[in-house]
Design a protein around this motif. Structure first.
Motif, PDB file in Angstrom:
ATOM      1  N   GLN A   1     -31.369 -79.449  28.213  1.00 56.55           N
ATOM      2  CA  GLN A   1     -30.250 -79.792  27.348  1.00 56.55           C
ATOM      3  C   GLN A   1     -30.204 -78.838  26.165  1.00 56.55           C
ATOM      4  O   GLN A   1     -31.110 -78.024  25.963  1.00 56.55           O
ATOM      5  N   TYR A   2     -29.154 -78.986  25.353  1.00 62.07           N
ATOM      6  CA  TYR A   2     -28.953 -78.096  24.217  1.00 62.07           C
ATOM      7  C   TYR A   2     -30.099 -78.184  23.201  1.00 62.07           C
ATOM      8  O   TYR A   2     -30.521 -79.277  22.824  1.00 62.07           O
ATOM      9  N   VAL A   3     -30.584 -77.051  22.783  1.00 63.37           N
ATOM     10  CA  VAL A   3     -31.435 -76.925  21.602  1.00 63.37           C
ATOM     11  C   VAL A   3     -30.898 -75.736  20.812  1.00 63.37           C
ATOM     12  O   VAL A   3     -30.298 -74.825  21.370  1.00 63.37           O
ATOM     13  N   SER A   4     -31.102 -75.749  19.524  1.00 71.06           N
ATOM     14  CA  SER A   4     -30.540 -74.706  18.668  1.00 71.06           C
ATOM     15  C   SER A   4     -31.260 -73.365  18.859  1.00 71.06           C
ATOM     16  O   SER A   4     -32.400 -73.314  19.333  1.00 71.06           O
TER      17      SER A   4
ATOM     18  N   PHE B   1     -43.056 -80.251  16.121  1.00 71.35           N
ATOM     19  CA  PHE B   1     -41.949 -80.482  17.051  1.00 71.35           C
ATOM     20  C   PHE B   1     -41.806 -81.973  17.284  1.00 71.35           C
ATOM     21  O   PHE B   1     -42.788 -82.704  17.332  1.00 71.35           O
ATOM     22  N   SER B   2     -40.577 -82.424  17.458  1.00 70.05           N
ATOM     23  CA  SER B   2     -40.370 -83.837  17.782  1.00 70.05           C
ATOM     24  C   SER B   2     -40.445 -84.017  19.294  1.00 70.05           C
ATOM     25  O   SER B   2     -40.160 -83.090  20.052  1.00 70.05           O
ATOM     26  N   SER B   3     -40.798 -85.214  19.699  1.00 72.02           N
ATOM     27  CA  SER B   3     -40.822 -85.495  21.134  1.00 72.02           C
ATOM     28  C   SER B   3     -39.405 -85.417  21.696  1.00 72.02           C
ATOM     29  O   SER B   3     -39.213 -85.074  22.857  1.00 72.02           O
ATOM     30  N   GLY B   4     -38.399 -85.695  20.868  1.00 68.55           N
ATOM     31  CA  GLY B   4     -37.007 -85.567  21.290  1.00 68.55           C
ATOM     32  C   GLY B   4     -36.650 -84.137  21.656  1.00 68.55           C
ATOM     33  O   GLY B   4     -35.956 -83.895  22.646  1.00 68.55           O
ATOM     34  N   GLN B   5     -37.119 -83.187  20.849  1.00 69.21           N
ATOM     35  CA  GLN B   5     -36.877 -81.766  21.157  1.00 69.21           C
ATOM     36  C   GLN B   5     -37.528 -81.390  22.489  1.00 69.21           C
ATOM     37  O   GLN B   5     -36.930 -80.700  23.297  1.00 69.21           O
ATOM     38  N   ILE B   6     -38.743 -81.840  22.677  1.00 70.54           N
ATOM     39  CA  ILE B   6     -39.458 -81.530  23.915  1.00 70.54           C
ATOM     40  C   ILE B   6     -38.706 -82.135  25.104  1.00 70.54           C
ATOM     41  O   ILE B   6     -38.548 -81.483  26.140  1.00 70.54           O
TER      42      ILE B   6
ATOM     43  N   GLN C   1     -47.772 -79.373  25.031  1.00 69.39           N
ATOM     44  CA  GLN C   1     -46.712 -80.120  24.365  1.00 69.39           C
ATOM     45  C   GLN C   1     -47.296 -80.906  23.188  1.00 69.39           C
ATOM     46  O   GLN C   1     -46.680 -80.983  22.125  1.00 69.39           O
ATOM     47  N   TYR C   2     -48.459 -81.471  23.392  1.00 68.27           N
ATOM     48  CA  TYR C   2     -49.136 -82.220  22.332  1.00 68.27           C
ATOM     49  C   TYR C   2     -49.374 -81.334  21.112  1.00 68.27           C
ATOM     50  O   TYR C   2     -49.154 -81.743  19.970  1.00 68.27           O
ATOM     51  N   ARG C   3     -49.788 -80.110  21.343  1.00 70.41           N
ATOM     52  CA  ARG C   3     -50.038 -79.168  20.242  1.00 70.41           C
ATOM     53  C   ARG C   3     -48.743 -78.821  19.521  1.00 70.41           C
ATOM     54  O   ARG C   3     -48.732 -78.698  18.290  1.00 70.41           O
ATOM     55  N   LEU C   4     -47.648 -78.648  20.273  1.00 67.18           N
ATOM     56  CA  LEU C   4     -46.364 -78.379  19.629  1.00 67.18           C
ATOM     57  C   LEU C   4     -45.990 -79.511  18.677  1.00 67.18           C
ATOM     58  O   LEU C   4     -45.486 -79.271  17.580  1.00 67.18           O
ATOM     59  N   ILE C   5     -46.259 -80.737  19.100  1.00 67.84           N
ATOM     60  CA  ILE C   5     -45.912 -81.902  18.285  1.00 67.84           C
ATOM     61  C   ILE C   5     -46.851 -82.031  17.086  1.00 67.84           C
ATOM     62  O   ILE C   5     -46.398 -82.181  15.943  1.00 67.84           O
TER      63      ILE C   5
END
Length: 86
Positions: A39-42, A27-32, A18-22
């Motif tokens: 929940q919904y993601v596009s 990526f935002s921590s909100g998306q994660i 997850q850290y690498r995605l950010i």
């Protein structure tokens, strides 16, 4: 219900944290957090994850029928309504 459980397995297999995605991919921590809570993601976000992880959509998410899906009309409901109005 859409669940992102396959994502966490795929990330572990591909050694992407997850850290690498950010930090590396923006990526935002909100998306994660939305992914963690199913929940919904596009679809854009799903596509980006598939590109980063070099995987298919099935490796990121899956659909599981639960009681909330029964609230939506089925094709049979439409057929019975149409037949009753004829």
């Amino acid at each position: 219900m859409i669940t992102y459980e396959p994502l966490w397995k795929t990330m572990k297999e591909k050694k992407v944290s997850q850290y690498r995605l950010i930090t590396k991919y923006g990526f935002s921590s909100g998306q994660i957090n939305r992914l963690k809570k199913n929940q919904y993601v596009s679809t854009h976000t799903i596509g980006v994850l598939c590109t980063i992880l070099k995987c298919s959509v099935e490796d990121v998410m899956e659909f599981r029928m639960d009681n909330s899906e029964y609230a939506f009309p089925t094709p049979e409901m439409y057929d019975s309504h149409i037949n009753s109005t004829l």
